[in-house]
Design a protein around this motif. Structure first.
Motif, PDB file in Angstrom:
ATOM      1  N   LYS A   1      19.591 -38.746 -26.730  1.00 28.13           N
ATOM      2  CA  LYS A   1      18.467 -39.099 -27.617  1.00 28.13           C
ATOM      3  C   LYS A   1      17.395 -38.016 -27.507  1.00 28.13           C
ATOM      4  CE  LYS A   1      19.873 -43.390 -28.424  1.00 28.13           C
ATOM      5  NZ  LYS A   1      20.705 -43.406 -29.608  1.00 28.13           N
ATOM      6  N   VAL A   2      16.646 -37.818 -28.596  1.00 34.48           N
ATOM      7  CA  VAL A   2      15.555 -36.829 -28.564  1.00 34.48           C
ATOM      8  C   VAL A   2      14.234 -37.554 -28.818  1.00 34.48           C
ATOM      9  CG1 VAL A   2      14.717 -34.638 -29.486  1.00 34.48           C
ATOM     10  CG2 VAL A   2      17.166 -35.135 -29.498  1.00 34.48           C
ATOM     11  N   GLY A   3      13.313 -37.425 -27.871  1.00 34.53           N
ATOM     12  CA  GLY A   3      12.035 -38.133 -27.965  1.00 34.53           C
ATOM     13  C   GLY A   3      10.980 -37.341 -28.727  1.00 34.53           C
TER      14      GLY A   3
ATOM     15  N   SER B   1       8.389 -35.962 -27.703  1.00 33.99           N
ATOM     16  CA  SER B   1       7.783 -34.810 -27.014  1.00 33.99           C
ATOM     17  C   SER B   1       8.468 -33.488 -27.357  1.00 33.99           C
ATOM     18  CB  SER B   1       7.793 -35.033 -25.500  1.00 33.99           C
ATOM     19  OG  SER B   1       9.110 -35.265 -25.064  1.00 33.99           O
ATOM     20  N   CYS B   2       9.495 -33.528 -28.201  1.00 26.42           N
ATOM     21  CA  CYS B   2      10.175 -32.282 -28.608  1.00 26.42           C
ATOM     22  C   CYS B   2       9.183 -31.340 -29.273  1.00 26.42           C
ATOM     23  CB  CYS B   2      11.327 -32.594 -29.563  1.00 26.42           C
ATOM     24  SG  CYS B   2      12.033 -31.106 -30.313  1.00 26.42           S
ATOM     25  N   LYS B   3       9.157 -30.071 -28.792  1.00 23.47           N
ATOM     26  CA  LYS B   3       8.211 -29.072 -29.322  1.00 23.47           C
ATOM     27  C   LYS B   3       8.911 -28.086 -30.254  1.00 23.47           C
ATOM     28  CE  LYS B   3       4.642 -29.863 -26.280  1.00 23.47           C
ATOM     29  NZ  LYS B   3       5.135 -31.154 -25.790  1.00 23.47           N
ATOM     30  N   ASN B   4      10.142 -28.387 -30.580  1.00 22.54           N
ATOM     31  CA  ASN B   4      10.882 -27.500 -31.481  1.00 22.54           C
ATOM     32  C   ASN B   4      11.061 -26.088 -30.925  1.00 22.54           C
ATOM     33  OD1 ASN B   4      12.172 -27.704 -34.013  1.00 22.54           O
ATOM     34  ND2 ASN B   4      10.377 -28.852 -34.723  1.00 22.54           N
ATOM     35  N   CYS B   5      11.180 -25.965 -29.606  1.00 18.99           N
ATOM     36  CA  CYS B   5      11.231 -24.617 -29.015  1.00 18.99           C
ATOM     37  C   CYS B   5      12.576 -23.930 -29.236  1.00 18.99           C
ATOM     38  CB  CYS B   5      10.934 -24.692 -27.520  1.00 18.99           C
ATOM     39  SG  CYS B   5      12.270 -25.471 -26.581  1.00 18.99           S
ATOM     40  N   GLY B   6      13.621 -24.713 -29.505  1.00 15.79           N
ATOM     41  CA  GLY B   6      14.927 -24.120 -29.815  1.00 15.79           C
ATOM     42  C   GLY B   6      15.809 -23.842 -28.602  1.00 15.79           C
ATOM     43  N   THR B   7      15.310 -24.114 -27.388  1.00 16.79           N
ATOM     44  CA  THR B   7      16.120 -23.836 -26.185  1.00 16.79           C
ATOM     45  C   THR B   7      17.459 -24.560 -26.242  1.00 16.79           C
ATOM     46  OG1 THR B   7      14.111 -23.619 -24.892  1.00 16.79           O
ATOM     47  CG2 THR B   7      16.126 -23.977 -23.639  1.00 16.79           C
ATOM     48  N   CYS B   8      17.420 -25.846 -26.582  1.00 15.85           N
ATOM     49  CA  CYS B   8      18.662 -26.633 -26.574  1.00 15.85           C
ATOM     50  C   CYS B   8      19.653 -26.093 -27.605  1.00 15.85           C
ATOM     51  CB  CYS B   8      18.362 -28.109 -26.817  1.00 15.85           C
ATOM     52  SG  CYS B   8      17.482 -28.426 -28.352  1.00 15.85           S
ATOM     53  N   ILE B   9      19.125 -25.657 -28.746  1.00 14.68           N
ATOM     54  CA  ILE B   9      20.004 -25.131 -29.804  1.00 14.68           C
ATOM     55  C   ILE B   9      20.726 -23.898 -29.284  1.00 14.68           C
ATOM     56  CG2 ILE B   9      20.053 -24.122 -32.135  1.00 14.68           C
ATOM     57  CD1 ILE B   9      17.428 -25.704 -32.677  1.00 14.68           C
TER      58      ILE B   9
ATOM     59  N   ASP C   1      17.170 -28.505 -37.031  1.00 16.33           N
ATOM     60  CA  ASP C   1      16.451 -29.673 -36.519  1.00 16.33           C
ATOM     61  C   ASP C   1      17.065 -30.138 -35.198  1.00 16.33           C
ATOM     62  OD1 ASP C   1      15.192 -32.000 -35.948  1.00 16.33           O
ATOM     63  OD2 ASP C   1      15.553 -32.955 -37.894  1.00 16.33           O
ATOM     64  N   PRO C   2      16.406 -29.809 -34.056  1.00 15.08           N
ATOM     65  CA  PRO C   2      16.986 -30.147 -32.747  1.00 15.08           C
ATOM     66  C   PRO C   2      17.136 -31.650 -32.509  1.00 15.08           C
ATOM     67  CG  PRO C   2      14.731 -29.322 -32.508  1.00 15.08           C
ATOM     68  CD  PRO C   2      15.111 -29.114 -33.939  1.00 15.08           C
ATOM     69  N   ARG C   3      16.570 -32.466 -33.404  1.00 15.53           N
ATOM     70  CA  ARG C   3      16.728 -33.921 -33.238  1.00 15.53           C
ATOM     71  C   ARG C   3      18.113 -34.379 -33.680  1.00 15.53           C
ATOM     72  NH1 ARG C   3      12.317 -32.210 -34.690  1.00 15.53           N
ATOM     73  NH2 ARG C   3      10.414 -32.622 -33.527  1.00 15.53           N
TER      74      ARG C   3
ATOM     75  N   GLN D   1      17.838 -28.490 -19.465  1.00 13.79           N
ATOM     76  CA  GLN D   1      17.057 -27.288 -19.788  1.00 13.79           C
ATOM     77  C   GLN D   1      15.877 -27.532 -20.727  1.00 13.79           C
ATOM     78  OE1 GLN D   1      18.902 -23.616 -20.360  1.00 13.79           O
ATOM     79  NE2 GLN D   1      20.289 -23.879 -18.651  1.00 13.79           N
ATOM     80  N   CYS D   2      15.796 -28.700 -21.344  1.00  8.94           N
ATOM     81  CA  CYS D   2      14.676 -28.941 -22.261  1.00  8.94           C
ATOM     82  C   CYS D   2      13.349 -28.869 -21.489  1.00  8.94           C
ATOM     83  CB  CYS D   2      14.818 -30.315 -22.921  1.00  8.94           C
ATOM     84  SG  CYS D   2      13.340 -30.766 -23.854  1.00  8.94           S
ATOM     85  N   PRO D   3      12.466 -27.935 -21.835  1.00 11.78           N
ATOM     86  CA  PRO D   3      11.221 -27.778 -21.065  1.00 11.78           C
ATOM     87  C   PRO D   3      10.257 -28.949 -21.250  1.00 11.78           C
ATOM     88  CG  PRO D   3      11.283 -26.220 -22.911  1.00 11.78           C
ATOM     89  CD  PRO D   3      12.604 -26.928 -22.904  1.00 11.78           C
TER      90      PRO D   3
ATOM     91  N   GLY E   1      11.309 -32.209 -21.480  1.00 14.72           N
ATOM     92  CA  GLY E   1      11.939 -33.462 -21.041  1.00 14.72           C
ATOM     93  C   GLY E   1      12.201 -34.398 -22.213  1.00 14.72           C
ATOM     94  N   ALA E   2      12.408 -33.823 -23.396  1.00 13.38           N
ATOM     95  CA  ALA E   2      12.543 -34.658 -24.598  1.00 13.38           C
ATOM     96  C   ALA E   2      13.960 -35.185 -24.803  1.00 13.38           C
ATOM     97  CB  ALA E   2      12.117 -33.854 -25.828  1.00 13.38           C
ATOM     98  N   ARG E   3      14.927 -34.570 -24.139  1.00  6.63           N
ATOM     99  CA  ARG E   3      16.321 -34.983 -24.371  1.00  6.63           C
ATOM    100  C   ARG E   3      16.803 -35.824 -23.194  1.00  6.63           C
ATOM    101  NH1 ARG E   3      18.291 -31.912 -28.661  1.00  6.63           N
ATOM    102  NH2 ARG E   3      20.417 -32.593 -28.255  1.00  6.63           N
TER     103      ARG E   3
HETATM  104  S1  SF4 Z   1      14.749 -27.906 -25.826  1.00  5.63           S
HETATM  105 FE1  SF4 Z   1      13.607 -29.830 -25.957  1.00  5.63          FE
HETATM  106  S2  SF4 Z   1      11.636 -29.255 -26.821  1.00  5.63           S
HETATM  107 FE2  SF4 Z   1      13.012 -27.536 -27.195  1.00  5.63          FE
HETATM  108  S3  SF4 Z   1      13.859 -27.959 -29.244  1.00  5.63           S
HETATM  109 FE3  SF4 Z   1      15.269 -28.855 -27.779  1.00  5.63          FE
HETATM  110  S4  SF4 Z   1      14.623 -30.997 -27.581  1.00  5.63           S
HETATM  111 FE4  SF4 Z   1      12.939 -29.878 -28.532  1.00  5.63          FE
END
Ligand code: SF4
Ligand SMILES: Cc1cc2nc3c(=O)[nH]c(=O)nc-3n(C[C@H](O)[C@H](O)[C@H](O)COP(=O)(O)O)c2cc1C
Ligand code: SF4
Length: 260
Positions: free
Chosen positions: A183-185, A187-195, A207-209, A225-227, A229-231
């Motif tokens: 799940k993605v909360g 607090s996601c900042k759209n940083c793209g790390t997870c992608i 859309d990382p969600r 790795q989500c900085p 803690g959104a995932r």
């Molecule tokens: S790593 Fe976390 S904060 Fe960054 S885009 Fe993915 S879910 Fe959002």
């Protein structure tokens, strides 16, 4: 045969396997190389020679080698290259994973000389074997590496295919994945790390969600790795999994080592 280089090769979404592989390989007295098979993307074929060695590691998923790792290992080609096999598992069981890894590497032209099955933090329920490999594990892995370094010449010159016996049974147990969704909360900042870090490109580029649940292998890399803690996995579901696992993972298991 004079070995010139040892390469640490691993598929390691949350880093435990990388740690175990590098602790062993780091004790071998040759030039050190590294090949990380975790990131997504196209790869060339990799060729290893007889005067090289590899330490190859994968995590255990459902008692097996993860299918993604198995596919990527087919890019490696040995020419009677000595191999040390490593599996890390979350203190439940490694079942057929080491035997499966051995058979994959034999098919790819490697000579499996030694192996280790290493308990490590369970990357889904992180309270299980939390913090492992710990100080005691690290010491044992280094000792194993040093022993291999000392005995390498003797082991490789007396080696015959089939000498290395490891635990596991055929036919291998079936693995159908774990029924957990990320799940993605808010607090996601759209940083793209997870992608960028997802080993199988399961997260939407725009859309990382959005996660493709068919593609996702629940490797937990994006969660770790989500900085922000959104995932995460739903708390109630995770608690239920933790309760079930703790019955079989509660007691500390120790690393097992095998030498041909
Ligand atoms: S790593 Fe976390 S904060 Fe960054 S885009 Fe993915 S879910 Fe959002
Ligand atoms: C999808 C999945 C399945 C897993 N299956 C097992 C298992 O069958 N037995 C076990 O003890 N640990 C299991 N684990 C825990 C991992 O094997 C363990 O945490 C491993 O060290 C992770 O390696 P990594 O940090 O290199 O990714 C599983 C973890 C995941 C994500
Ligand atoms: S989306 Fe799934 S496969 Fe991708 S990093 Fe996250 S848990 Fe692993």
């Amino acid at each position: 045969m004079n070995i010139k280089q040892v390469t640490s090769v691993y598929f390691s979404p949350t880093g435990n396997t990388k740690t175990a592989v590098e602790l062993i390989a780091g004790q071998l007295p040759w030039k050190q190389g590294r090949l990380d098979l975790t990131d997504a993307g196209r790869r060339p074929e990799y060729h290893f020679m007889e005067n090289e060695a590899v330490v190859i590691g994968v995590p255990v998923y459902g008692g097996r080698v993860p299918a993604t790792a198995s596919e990527r290992l087919k890019k490696l080609h040995g020419r009677k290259t000595a191999a040390v096999l490593v599996v890390t598992y979350g203190n439940r069981a490694y079942e057929d994973a080491l035997l499966e890894l051995k058979l994959i590497l034999l098919r790819q032209g490697f000579c499996p000389l030694a192996a280790a099955a290493v308990p490590a933090e369970h990357n889904i329920v992180r309270s299980i074997a939390s913090g492992r490999p710990d100080k005691a594990d690290r010491k044992r892995l280094k000792q194993f590496g040093r022993e291999l370094g000392r005995r390498f010449w003797e082991l490789s010159s007396n080696y015959r295919i089939g000498d290395l016996k490891v635990s596991g049974h055929r036919p291998f147990r079936k693995y159908h994945g774990v029924p957990l969704k990320i799940k993605v909360g808010s607090s996601c900042k759209n940083c793209g790390t997870c992608i960028q870090k997802c080993p199988v490109q399961a997260i939407s580029r725009t859309d990382p969600r959005i996660t493709d649940t068919e593609r996702c292998i629940t490797c937990m890399r994006c969660v770790k790795q989500c900085p922000s803690g959104a995932r995460r996995i739903n708390t109630m579901v995770l608690l239920a999994v933790a309760q079930r696992l703790k019955k079989v993972c509660g007691e500390r298991k120790e690393a097992e080592f095998f030498i041909a």
